[in-house]
Scaffold this motif. Structure first.
Motif, mmCIF file in Angstrom:
data_model
loop_
_atom_site.group_PDB
_atom_site.id
_atom_site.type_symbol
_atom_site.label_atom_id
_atom_site.label_comp_id
_atom_site.label_asym_id
_atom_site.label_seq_id
_atom_site.Cartn_x
_atom_site.Cartn_y
_atom_site.Cartn_z
ATOM 1 N N TRP A 1 -10.681 -0.244 10.874
ATOM 2 C CA TRP A 1 -10.717 -0.277 9.232
ATOM 3 C C TRP A 1 -11.285 1.189 8.800
ATOM 4 O O TRP A 1 -11.921 1.660 9.449
ATOM 5 C CB TRP A 1 -11.521 -1.422 8.900
ATOM 6 C CG TRP A 1 -11.353 -2.751 9.095
ATOM 7 C CD1 TRP A 1 -11.579 -3.653 9.973
ATOM 8 C CD2 TRP A 1 -10.064 -3.445 8.455
ATOM 9 N NE1 TRP A 1 -10.991 -4.933 9.900
ATOM 10 C CE2 TRP A 1 -9.939 -4.792 8.587
ATOM 11 C CE3 TRP A 1 -9.389 -3.035 7.077
ATOM 12 C CZ2 TRP A 1 -8.895 -5.530 8.251
ATOM 13 C CZ3 TRP A 1 -8.584 -3.851 6.390
ATOM 14 C CH2 TRP A 1 -8.265 -5.099 7.064
ATOM 15 N N GLY A 2 -10.495 1.405 7.638
ATOM 16 C CA GLY A 2 -10.786 2.358 6.951
ATOM 17 C C GLY A 2 -10.595 2.326 5.635
ATOM 18 O O GLY A 2 -10.030 1.287 4.997
ATOM 19 N N LYS A 3 -10.492 3.553 4.734
ATOM 20 C CA LYS A 3 -10.026 3.823 3.413
ATOM 21 C C LYS A 3 -8.832 4.784 3.236
ATOM 22 O O LYS A 3 -8.900 5.818 3.896
ATOM 23 C CB LYS A 3 -11.182 4.031 2.446
ATOM 24 C CG LYS A 3 -12.157 2.845 2.260
ATOM 25 C CD LYS A 3 -13.461 3.316 1.408
ATOM 26 C CE LYS A 3 -14.321 2.096 1.229
ATOM 27 N NZ LYS A 3 -15.491 2.476 0.184
ATOM 28 N N SER A 4 -8.156 4.372 2.597
ATOM 29 C CA SER A 4 -6.982 5.323 2.238
ATOM 30 C C SER A 4 -7.449 6.402 1.693
ATOM 31 O O SER A 4 -8.079 6.436 0.639
ATOM 32 C CB SER A 4 -5.775 4.484 1.448
ATOM 33 O OG SER A 4 -4.652 5.513 0.906
ATOM 34 N N ASP A 5 -6.644 7.753 1.905
ATOM 35 C CA ASP A 5 -7.190 9.028 1.319
ATOM 36 C C ASP A 5 -6.380 8.962 -0.124
ATOM 37 O O ASP A 5 -6.818 9.884 -0.912
ATOM 38 C CB ASP A 5 -6.377 10.119 2.050
ATOM 39 C CG ASP A 5 -6.991 10.381 3.336
ATOM 40 O OD1 ASP A 5 -8.164 9.999 3.383
ATOM 41 O OD2 ASP A 5 -6.431 11.102 4.386
ATOM 42 N N TYR A 6 -5.585 8.199 -0.360
ATOM 43 C CA TYR A 6 -4.745 8.125 -1.700
ATOM 44 C C TYR A 6 -5.710 7.498 -2.796
ATOM 45 O O TYR A 6 -5.657 7.810 -3.921
ATOM 46 C CB TYR A 6 -3.439 7.823 -1.523
ATOM 47 C CG TYR A 6 -2.544 8.722 -0.663
ATOM 48 C CD1 TYR A 6 -1.847 9.841 -1.431
ATOM 49 C CD2 TYR A 6 -2.389 8.774 0.706
ATOM 50 C CE1 TYR A 6 -1.348 10.790 -0.574
ATOM 51 C CE2 TYR A 6 -1.906 9.878 1.326
ATOM 52 C CZ TYR A 6 -1.384 10.640 0.795
ATOM 53 O OH TYR A 6 -0.616 11.578 1.558
ATOM 54 N N ASP A 7 -5.927 6.198 -2.572
ATOM 55 C CA ASP A 7 -6.582 5.563 -3.492
ATOM 56 C C ASP A 7 -7.713 4.601 -3.031
ATOM 57 O O ASP A 7 -8.242 3.739 -3.670
ATOM 58 C CB ASP A 7 -5.654 4.256 -3.966
ATOM 59 C CG ASP A 7 -5.022 3.394 -2.944
ATOM 60 O OD1 ASP A 7 -5.535 3.414 -1.831
ATOM 61 O OD2 ASP A 7 -4.001 2.812 -3.254
ATOM 62 N N SER A 8 -8.310 5.003 -1.846
ATOM 63 C CA SER A 8 -9.539 4.402 -1.214
ATOM 64 C C SER A 8 -9.526 2.938 -0.901
ATOM 65 O O SER A 8 -10.467 2.356 -0.942
ATOM 66 C CB SER A 8 -10.724 4.692 -2.238
ATOM 67 O OG SER A 8 -11.087 6.222 -2.274
ATOM 68 N N SER A 9 -8.279 2.273 -1.045
ATOM 69 C CA SER A 9 -8.153 0.857 -0.811
ATOM 70 C C SER A 9 -8.216 0.769 0.853
ATOM 71 O O SER A 9 -8.144 1.587 1.520
ATOM 72 C CB SER A 9 -6.618 0.398 -1.255
ATOM 73 O OG SER A 9 -5.801 1.060 -0.364
ATOM 74 N N LYS A 10 -8.593 -0.514 1.154
ATOM 75 C CA LYS A 10 -8.651 -0.771 2.542
ATOM 76 C C LYS A 10 -7.549 -0.666 3.493
ATOM 77 O O LYS A 10 -6.352 -1.123 2.826
ATOM 78 C CB LYS A 10 -9.118 -2.325 2.693
ATOM 79 C CG LYS A 10 -10.683 -2.432 2.540
ATOM 80 C CD LYS A 10 -11.343 -4.005 2.776
ATOM 81 C CE LYS A 10 -12.713 -4.165 2.849
ATOM 82 N NZ LYS A 10 -13.415 -3.637 1.714
ATOM 83 N N MET A 11 -7.606 -0.140 4.485
ATOM 84 C CA MET A 11 -6.585 -0.033 5.337
ATOM 85 C C MET A 11 -6.854 -0.045 6.731
ATOM 86 O O MET A 11 -7.874 0.214 7.078
ATOM 87 C CB MET A 11 -5.715 1.357 4.977
ATOM 88 C CG MET A 11 -6.620 2.503 5.342
ATOM 89 S SD MET A 11 -6.451 3.393 7.212
ATOM 90 C CE MET A 11 -7.225 4.628 6.877
ATOM 91 N N LEU A 12 -5.979 -0.314 7.814
ATOM 92 C CA LEU A 12 -6.024 -0.460 9.129
ATOM 93 C C LEU A 12 -5.287 0.799 9.721
ATOM 94 O O LEU A 12 -4.218 1.140 9.368
ATOM 95 C CB LEU A 12 -5.290 -1.552 9.568
ATOM 96 C CG LEU A 12 -6.304 -3.020 9.649
ATOM 97 C CD1 LEU A 12 -5.550 -4.186 9.947
ATOM 98 C CD2 LEU A 12 -7.593 -2.684 10.562
ATOM 99 N N GLN A 13 -6.218 1.363 10.604
ATOM 100 C CA GLN A 13 -5.663 2.751 11.204
ATOM 101 C C GLN A 13 -5.382 2.343 12.719
ATOM 102 O O GLN A 13 -6.297 1.923 13.286
ATOM 103 C CB GLN A 13 -6.540 3.665 10.952
ATOM 104 C CG GLN A 13 -6.185 5.033 11.314
ATOM 105 C CD GLN A 13 -7.137 6.218 11.116
ATOM 106 O OE1 GLN A 13 -8.242 6.399 11.906
ATOM 107 N NE2 GLN A 13 -6.953 7.190 10.025
ATOM 108 N N ALA A 14 -4.133 2.790 13.230
ATOM 109 C CA ALA A 14 -3.786 2.552 14.633
ATOM 110 C C ALA A 14 -4.455 3.831 15.455
ATOM 111 O O ALA A 14 -3.579 4.834 15.218
ATOM 112 C CB ALA A 14 -2.573 2.177 14.820
ATOM 113 N N ARG A 15 -5.156 3.843 16.453
ATOM 114 C CA ARG A 15 -5.571 4.865 16.941
ATOM 115 C C ARG A 15 -4.962 4.969 18.544
ATOM 116 O O ARG A 15 -5.410 3.957 19.195
ATOM 117 C CB ARG A 15 -7.158 5.291 17.054
ATOM 118 C CG ARG A 15 -7.672 5.665 15.457
ATOM 119 C CD ARG A 15 -9.077 6.058 15.569
ATOM 120 N NE ARG A 15 -9.376 6.390 14.221
ATOM 121 C CZ ARG A 15 -10.422 7.128 13.687
ATOM 122 N NH1 ARG A 15 -11.284 7.351 14.825
ATOM 123 N NH2 ARG A 15 -10.859 7.094 12.589
#
Length: 303
Positions: free
Chosen positions: A155-169
């Motif tokens: 889980w993280g926050k989008s660089d564009y609008d700080s909304s919740k996002m899931l990041q695949a690493r």
């Protein structure tokens, strides 16, 4: 200047064709639109013309072609140069302490961002974490069933609008590899193309990315140390400076082909205006490569 002639060219060189590294996610269309075509479209879309494609070696997970041939069917009216950089020179020019730290800690890429979860914030705070755990598990299972390498969803926050996002690493890996024929150490690290910070720095020069179909935002990437630590701005700037110092701009015209060793040579693309039609074919090797390895080994013995 046409696809048939391009295919005859690399066949005459006895290149061994292989699938696109992005085949498992069907992320790159073929140049002629045919499903089984061995020639893939380069990044030619008008919506991506102001996106400077940073220097990188071609690989996805554990899938890395041995070589590639990039062809120009139509040059852009302005810009659009094909970019190349020698990974061996990169290795020699980068700060030795930084190389050591990167090699010891390894590197890890974020390969995808799913910025669709701002609605989770509408739940009462005590409920949010259980909901996020379920979502992470479901999405992780779906993504890992699709790609041919393991990914971890964070889980993280989008660089564009700080909304919740899931990041695949992706799994961690070394930033330096030994060349499969010569044994030379070579820079094999896509920080220049994958770093979110370096991309944002380029936006100040070329303009912001345009997300017309949503796919570009999903495919956003970033790079971290293998232990998920952040690289400093100074480290990223140093790697950017050394990369650009070693980058050469190649202005291709119709019918030109750049044949490159994917383990020695990084590639990228400049911004452009007009209509650009470039394509690429990937190779697992070529006839006679094993004999080359034997010759190099023999020369090393008598050196």
């Amino acid at each position: 200047k046409e696809q048939d002639g391009f295919q005859e060219f690399y066949a005459a060189l006895q290149m061994k064709i292989c699938q696109d590294p992005l085949q498992s996610v069907s992320a790159r269309p073929t140049a002629d639109g045919k499903k089984d075509s061995p020639v893939y479209e380069a990044v030619n879309k008008e919506s991506r013309k102001n996106f400077f494609i940073g220097m990188h070696n071609e690989f996805v997970g554990t899938r890395a072609p041995r070589a590639a041939a990039f062809v120009c069917f139509k040059a852009a009216e302005e810009g659009g140069e094909f970019l190349i950089a020698d990974g061996r020179r990169m290795f020699r020019d980068l700060d030795a302490d930084l190389i050591e730290e990167l090699y010891q800690r390894k590197i890890r890429y974020s390969v995808m961002e799913l910025p669709f979860f701002s609605w989770v914030d509408n739940f009462p705070e005590p409920v949010q974490q259980p909901v996020m755990n379920v979502l992470r598990g479901v999405v992780s299972a779906a993504i890992n069933a699709k790609v041919d390498f393991d990914v971890e969803m964070l889980w993280g926050k989008s660089d564009y609008d700080s909304s919740k996002m899931l990041q695949a690493r992706a799994p961690s890996q070394p930033p330096i590899v030994l060349h499969p024929v010569t044994g030379e150490p070579t820079w094999f690290c896509n920080v220049h193309s994958h770093s979110s910070k370096l991309r944002k720095d380029r936006e100040s020069v070329y303009g912001a990315e345009r997300f017309e179909d949503g796919a570009s935002q999903i495919n956003k990437s970033d790079m971290f140390f293998g232990d998920d630590g952040e690289l400093t701005d100074e480290q990223l700037q140093h790697m950017n400076d050394i990369t650009m110092k070693n980058t050469r701009f190649v202005k291709m015209t119709e019918g030109d082909v750049v044949l490159l060793d994917n383990y020695k040579c990084m590639h990228g693309r400049n911004v452009f205006d007009g209509t650009r039609k470039h394509a690429v074919a990937w190779f697992e090797g070529w006839e006679g490569e094993e004999a080359m390895k034997g010759t190099v080994a023999q020369q090393s013995t008598f050196a």
